[in-house]
Enzyme design. Structure first.
Site, PDB file in Angstrom:
ATOM      1  N   HIS A  80       0.843  -0.985   0.117  1.00 45.08           N
ATOM      2  CA  HIS A  80      -0.116   0.063   0.298  1.00 45.08           C
ATOM      3  C   HIS A  80       0.659   1.366  -0.145  1.00 45.08           C
ATOM      4  CE1 HIS A  80      -3.867   2.108   1.748  1.00 45.08           C
ATOM      5  NE2 HIS A  80      -3.358   2.631   1.014  1.00 45.08           N
TER       6      HIS A  80
ATOM      7  N   ASN B 279      -4.534   6.635  -7.524  1.00 45.64           N
ATOM      8  CA  ASN B 279      -5.001   8.009  -7.372  1.00 45.64           C
ATOM      9  C   ASN B 279      -3.893   9.188  -7.744  1.00 45.64           C
ATOM     10  OD1 ASN B 279      -3.747   7.047  -5.009  1.00 45.64           O
ATOM     11  ND2 ASN B 279      -5.000   8.741  -3.602  1.00 45.64           N
TER      12      ASN B 279
ATOM     13  N   HIS C  26     -10.921   1.242   0.011  1.00 47.56           N
ATOM     14  CA  HIS C  26     -10.799   2.230   0.929  1.00 47.56           C
ATOM     15  C   HIS C  26     -12.408   2.435   1.358  1.00 47.56           C
ATOM     16  CE1 HIS C  26      -9.582   6.467   2.431  1.00 47.56           C
ATOM     17  NE2 HIS C  26     -10.579   6.354   2.746  1.00 47.56           N
TER      18      HIS C  26
ATOM     19  N   ASP D 133       0.712   2.434   3.836  1.00 45.21           N
ATOM     20  CA  ASP D 133      -0.076   3.664   3.277  1.00 45.21           C
ATOM     21  C   ASP D 133       0.646   4.815   3.202  1.00 45.21           C
ATOM     22  OD1 ASP D 133      -2.128   5.067   2.598  1.00 45.21           O
ATOM     23  OD2 ASP D 133      -3.274   5.498   4.270  1.00 45.21           O
TER      24      ASP D 133
ATOM     25  N   HIS E 246       3.116  14.244   1.146  1.00 43.87           N
ATOM     26  CA  HIS E 246       2.743  15.632   0.680  1.00 43.87           C
ATOM     27  C   HIS E 246       3.991  16.310   1.065  1.00 43.87           C
ATOM     28  CE1 HIS E 246      -1.334  14.374  -0.141  1.00 43.87           C
ATOM     29  NE2 HIS E 246      -1.316  13.937   0.959  1.00 43.87           N
TER      30      HIS E 246
END
Length: 439
Positions: free
Chosen positions: A59, A93, A178, A302, A306
């Site tokens: 992930h 994504n 999700h 996960d 950013h």
């Protein structure tokens, strides 16, 4: 004559842990036993170290294409290699999202050129590609289908209930979800999107996760399909998923196992913000109990980087997600040192369990005939995780200045030593991982 011998380490094999040498040829494990230095073109000494089957992070978000100011396949996979991770499943994504055969093929081609470790990519389920999913999930390098049942980072969303059921009917492999209820998120937003990030778990509350997971479990049972719930955070979901283990598996993350609210938000602020959120301690305790009971299939990071500028925006304008691929193993080795789980249990969650859950070929086990993927660790090494050592383009970690015991000292991918003592070696040689058609 082996191409490589890893000598003298304690090997964690399917039949137990034992000291042995590993003989490697043509990227495969050829033998596990005792061999002299004259039997190999190259020898990697592993005295006083533990040799694990390669850690697979199932992930990650490496942000390429479109969001490469945060990360790309090269920097993300470098962070993976430095953290002892030999393979990863990357999420869809991106911008544009990975929802077509062309987009998937582009990622596979790009990763062949830039990835330090082996790879696979999820295809995102959308309202427009449901009829193509059966073919897409069989494409080279595809980890399977990922469905965002609630909104998170990016534009992918499949919240219409008939389409969720249709998606399951259209697939054959295990679908990763999700799981948050979009209608409840929208309903609660006006009441909880205030100035404090500590409201993040109140907005995306327990019922938001439970409602979605209950529904997708019912759809999976009706359609007789297998599903995988990503980053599970609630005690209630653990109970439901355990009761439906015949067709549902689930993942937990190091951060949900390590932190609890409200303390994490008081200490880290928006750096602890992710979806689903970090919750109070009773949920963390339930996740650990599920690990002790053998109910958790995999641990995934996960990894969702950013920039610090983005994360330092006041909530709720700050994006959710945090980096984790490089720290997954050190953080979990600290839990091993504390006695929270055994080393063999960690191997099950990061190697064997990943291979078994998703139908990986030749990965996940230290055994003859499998790919020569190894994560070599020093269980006695004491290190401090620091921002300065993070290879991700974002340049930070929420685990900054955290002391751990246990550290990856070498990463071997198909017989290639790609990391040793904190240095990347050679050039990127990652390749797509292979899967059985039905997992």
């Amino acid at each position: 004559m082996f191409e490589l011998v890893i000598r003298g380490g304690t090997c964690v094999t399917p039949s137990g842990s034992r000291r042995a040498d590993i003989g490697i040829s043509q990227g495969k494990i050829e033998a596990v036993g005792a061999y002299g230095t004259g039997s190999a073109r190259q020898v990697l000494e592993a005295e006083n170290l533990h040799v694990l089957p390669g850690v697979i992070d199932s992930h990650v978000h490496f942000r390429e294409p479109g969001l490469t100011h945060k990360e790309d396949l090269g920097t993300g996979s470098a962070a993976a290699a430095l953290g002892g991770v030999t393979g990863y499943f990357e999420m869809p994504n991106t911008s544009p999202p990975t929802v077509t055969a062309e987009a998937l093929a582009w990622k596979v081609s790009r990763a062949r050129a830039t990835s330090w470790v082996d790879f696979a990519f999820y295809v995102g389920a959308t309202t427009d590609n449901l009829g193509s999913l059966a073919n897409l999930e069989r494409a080279e390098g595809c980890a399977g289908v990922k469905a965002f049942l609630g909104s998170s980072t990016g534009t992918l969303l499949l919240d219409r209930l008939p389409l969720q059921k249709q998606m399951l009917c259209a697939t054959r492999r295990r679908v990763a979800c999700h799981s948050e209820d979009e209608a409840r998120l929208k309903e609660r937003a006006p009441h909880f999107l205030g100035p404090e990030v500590s409201q993040h778990p109140q907005w995306r509350d327990t019922e938001t996760a439970v409602r979605s997971t209950r529904r997708i479990l019912a759809f999976a049972e009706q359609t007789q399909r297998t599903i995988h719930i990503l980053h599970v955070t609630t005690a209630e979901e653990v109970r439901m998923l355990t009761e439906n283990a015949r067709f549902a598996t689930f993942e937990v993350t190091p951060q949900h196992l390590t932190w609890a609210s409200p303390e994490c938000y008081e200490r880290l602020g928006t750096l602890a913000q992710m979806n689903p959120p970090i919750r109070e301690a009773r949920h963390r305790d339930a996740l650990w109990q599920a690990i002790r009971d053998g109910q958790v299939a995999v641990i995934g990071s996960d990894h969702a980087p950013h920039t610090l500028d983005e994360k330092n925006r006041p909530w709720p304008k700050s994006p959710s997600g945090l980096p984790g691929v490089q720290t997954l193993l050190p953080v979990m080795l600290e839990h091993v040192a504390r006695g929270d789980l055994t080393l063999e249990g960690l191997v099950e969650l990061t190697s064997a369990g990943v291979a078994r859950t998703f139908g990986l070929k030749r990965k996940g086990f230290l055994a003859v005939g499998f790919d020569a993927d190894f994560t070599i660790v020093d269980l006695e090494a004491k290190r401090t995780i620091r921002n300065a050592d993070i290879a991700s383009r974002c340049g930070w970690t929420p685990f900054d200045e955290i002391a751990v015991r246990g550290w990856p000292v070498a990463t071997v991918v198909r017989g290639n030593i790609v990391m040793r003592e904190g240095e990347l070696l050679g050039a990127p040689k990652g390749a797509p991982m292979a899967f059985t058609q039905v997992a």
